[in-house]
Design a protein around this motif. Structure first.
Motif, PDB file in Angstrom:
ATOM      1  N   GLY A  43       0.823  -1.328  -0.026  1.00  0.00           N
ATOM      2  CA  GLY A  43       0.012   0.003  -0.011  1.00  0.00           C
ATOM      3  C   GLY A  43       0.750   1.296   0.168  1.00  0.00           C
ATOM      4  O   GLY A  43       2.069   1.087  -0.165  1.00  0.00           O
ATOM      5  N   GLU A  44       0.248   2.378   0.302  1.00  0.00           N
ATOM      6  CA  GLU A  44       0.849   3.777   0.040  1.00  0.00           C
ATOM      7  C   GLU A  44       1.435   3.857   1.609  1.00  0.00           C
ATOM      8  O   GLU A  44       0.449   3.945   2.695  1.00  0.00           O
ATOM      9  CB  GLU A  44      -0.067   4.651  -0.158  1.00  0.00           C
ATOM     10  N   VAL A  48       5.242   6.763   8.384  1.00  0.00           N
ATOM     11  CA  VAL A  48       5.228   5.694   9.091  1.00  0.00           C
ATOM     12  C   VAL A  48       6.248   5.351   9.793  1.00  0.00           C
ATOM     13  O   VAL A  48       7.586   5.043   9.502  1.00  0.00           O
ATOM     14  CB  VAL A  48       4.827   4.324   8.092  1.00  0.00           C
ATOM     15  N   THR A  49       6.390   5.531  11.139  1.00  0.00           N
ATOM     16  CA  THR A  49       7.480   5.742  12.135  1.00  0.00           C
ATOM     17  C   THR A  49       7.628   4.087  12.701  1.00  0.00           C
ATOM     18  O   THR A  49       6.668   3.765  13.358  1.00  0.00           O
ATOM     19  CB  THR A  49       7.463   6.507  12.883  1.00  0.00           C
ATOM     20  N   VAL A  50       8.535   3.532  12.578  1.00  0.00           N
ATOM     21  CA  VAL A  50       8.713   2.138  13.222  1.00  0.00           C
ATOM     22  C   VAL A  50       9.812   2.255  14.297  1.00  0.00           C
ATOM     23  O   VAL A  50      11.272   2.488  13.757  1.00  0.00           O
ATOM     24  CB  VAL A  50       8.982   0.926  12.437  1.00  0.00           C
ATOM     25  N   ASN A  51       9.659   2.201  15.332  1.00  0.00           N
ATOM     26  CA  ASN A  51      10.929   2.299  16.388  1.00  0.00           C
ATOM     27  C   ASN A  51      11.795   3.595  16.305  1.00  0.00           C
ATOM     28  O   ASN A  51      12.847   3.487  16.163  1.00  0.00           O
ATOM     29  CB  ASN A  51      11.807   0.991  16.426  1.00  0.00           C
ATOM     30  N   PRO A  57      10.425   6.576   3.518  1.00  0.00           N
ATOM     31  CA  PRO A  57      11.337   6.882   2.565  1.00  0.00           C
ATOM     32  C   PRO A  57      12.554   5.913   2.260  1.00  0.00           C
ATOM     33  O   PRO A  57      12.970   5.847   1.204  1.00  0.00           O
ATOM     34  CB  PRO A  57      12.323   8.203   3.179  1.00  0.00           C
ATOM     35  N   LEU A  58      12.571   4.942   3.309  1.00  0.00           N
ATOM     36  CA  LEU A  58      13.686   3.991   3.021  1.00  0.00           C
ATOM     37  C   LEU A  58      13.171   2.886   2.036  1.00  0.00           C
ATOM     38  O   LEU A  58      13.645   2.330   1.301  1.00  0.00           O
ATOM     39  CB  LEU A  58      13.903   3.050   4.304  1.00  0.00           C
ATOM     40  N   ILE A  59      11.697   2.577   2.124  1.00  0.00           N
ATOM     41  CA  ILE A  59      11.025   1.699   1.313  1.00  0.00           C
ATOM     42  C   ILE A  59      10.945   2.144  -0.146  1.00  0.00           C
ATOM     43  O   ILE A  59      11.168   1.624  -1.129  1.00  0.00           O
ATOM     44  CB  ILE A  59       9.586   1.286   1.638  1.00  0.00           C
ATOM     45  N   ALA A  61      13.070   4.592  -1.650  1.00  0.00           N
ATOM     46  CA  ALA A  61      14.369   4.378  -1.912  1.00  0.00           C
ATOM     47  C   ALA A  61      14.859   2.974  -2.507  1.00  0.00           C
ATOM     48  O   ALA A  61      15.188   2.755  -3.533  1.00  0.00           O
ATOM     49  CB  ALA A  61      15.461   4.969  -0.981  1.00  0.00           C
ATOM     50  N   GLU A  62      14.378   2.072  -1.773  1.00  0.00           N
ATOM     51  CA  GLU A  62      14.607   0.581  -1.983  1.00  0.00           C
ATOM     52  C   GLU A  62      13.922   0.281  -3.338  1.00  0.00           C
ATOM     53  O   GLU A  62      14.455  -0.593  -4.231  1.00  0.00           O
ATOM     54  CB  GLU A  62      14.363  -0.359  -1.033  1.00  0.00           C
ATOM     55  N   LEU A  63      12.483   0.549  -3.422  1.00  0.00           N
ATOM     56  CA  LEU A  63      11.956   0.253  -4.699  1.00  0.00           C
ATOM     57  C   LEU A  63      12.326   0.902  -5.848  1.00  0.00           C
ATOM     58  O   LEU A  63      12.491   0.289  -6.976  1.00  0.00           O
ATOM     59  CB  LEU A  63      10.459   0.635  -4.543  1.00  0.00           C
ATOM     60  N   ASN A  64      12.632   2.050  -5.715  1.00  0.00           N
ATOM     61  CA  ASN A  64      13.448   2.813  -6.849  1.00  0.00           C
ATOM     62  C   ASN A  64      14.681   2.190  -7.242  1.00  0.00           C
ATOM     63  O   ASN A  64      15.112   2.090  -8.504  1.00  0.00           O
ATOM     64  CB  ASN A  64      13.655   4.276  -6.781  1.00  0.00           C
ATOM     65  N   ARG A  65      15.576   1.849  -6.133  1.00  0.00           N
ATOM     66  CA  ARG A  65      16.817   1.106  -6.635  1.00  0.00           C
ATOM     67  C   ARG A  65      16.408  -0.309  -7.398  1.00  0.00           C
ATOM     68  O   ARG A  65      17.153  -0.472  -8.338  1.00  0.00           O
ATOM     69  CB  ARG A  65      17.520   0.763  -5.389  1.00  0.00           C
ATOM     70  N   ARG A  66      15.325  -0.880  -7.021  1.00  0.00           N
ATOM     71  CA  ARG A  66      15.292  -2.222  -7.893  1.00  0.00           C
ATOM     72  C   ARG A  66      14.470  -1.938  -9.109  1.00  0.00           C
ATOM     73  O   ARG A  66      14.695  -2.647  -9.946  1.00  0.00           O
ATOM     74  CB  ARG A  66      14.115  -3.312  -6.925  1.00  0.00           C
TER      75      ARG A  66
END
Length: 246
Positions: A43-44, A48-51, A57-59, A61-66
């Motif tokens: 989803g969008e 979304v803050t985890v710990n 932004p991390l996700i 960037a990773e999707l754009n890298r792939r």
């Protein structure tokens, strides 16, 4: 359970293992002391803050890298929209060519209760009609009988919604080609000034808009096209691992 609403709820000691949520929304939530394991989220994501870490932004960037072409789906100007649409048409050509290697019956099969391949194409026709034909071009009722709104849509008089229709792939692709040509023509003539303008459509139906950014209409179309192709490719891969439909 359908239409479960938990807005403003306070839940303690809740176990929701093996739950499936479709078409949901979770805004401004706080989940404390949570054990989140073996969970798949599609989803969008925004803020979304985890710990203590904003993972969105991390996700991204990773999707754009792939998939480097994914970054092109957030264009800044008219030329960027033209490039993005050209990428989408090329990628979809490859996906349709792959789909044609499957028996026609497989293209009507659902994987994991998602839309079939044919239903996905029908939904994209609906998205083009809603956000380009209606919102941008001003046609209050641009619908084709095969258009397919999203499953959780409330429904509107005059807008077709036949989820169980089984048109052939070629029938749907003919409608799809017309809608792609419409979007292509709008984007081909797009200027940066137009991109900064707004649209209004208050006729009964969907969407109903007032001074809505034209850019956002096209952004929605690009994201719909990109994400649903990803789903289609995922499901074609799953179908390839299953016995053909009878």
């Amino acid at each position: 359970m359908d239409e479960l609403r938990l807005s403003d709820a306070r839940l303690r000691g809740v176990a929701i293992s093996d739950v499936q949520v479709r078409g949901g929304s979770l805004y401004r939530g706080k989940l404390y002391g949570l054990e989140l394991c073996d969970v798949e989220i599609t989803g969008e994501l925004r803020n979304v803050t985890v710990n203590g870490v904003d993972i969105a932004p991390l996700i991204d960037a990773e999707l754009n890298r792939r998939m480097p072409e994914r970054a092109k789906m957030r264009p800044e100007n008219a030329d960027g929209f033209r490039e993005a649409w050209s990428i989408l048409e090329r990628l979809w050509d490859g996906t349709v060519a792959r789909a044609r290697t499957f028996p026609e019956a497989d293209l009507h099969r659902s994987v994991g209760e998602e839309w079939s391949f044919v239903q996905t194409l029908r939904h994209l026709c609906f998205a083009s009609d809603a956000w380009v034909a209606r919102a941008i071009l001003g046609d209050p009722s641009p619908w084709h009988p095969l258009d397919l709104p999203w499953d959780e849509a409330p429904g509107w008089p005059g807008i077709p919604w036949d989820r169980e229709a089984r048109p052939s792939l070629d029938e749907v692709l003919a409608v799809r080609a017309e809608r792609q040509a419409m979007v292509r023509e709008v984007i081909a003539g797009l200027t940066d000034a137009q991109l900064a303008s707004t649209v209004t459509q208050t006729a009964p139906g969907w969407p109903v808009l007032e001074d809505f950014p034209l850019r956002e209409c096209l952004d929605i179309v690009l994201i719909e096209e990109w994400e649903h192709r990803q789903y289609a490719e995922r499901d074609l891969t799953a179908l390839a691992e299953q016995p053909p439909a009878g």
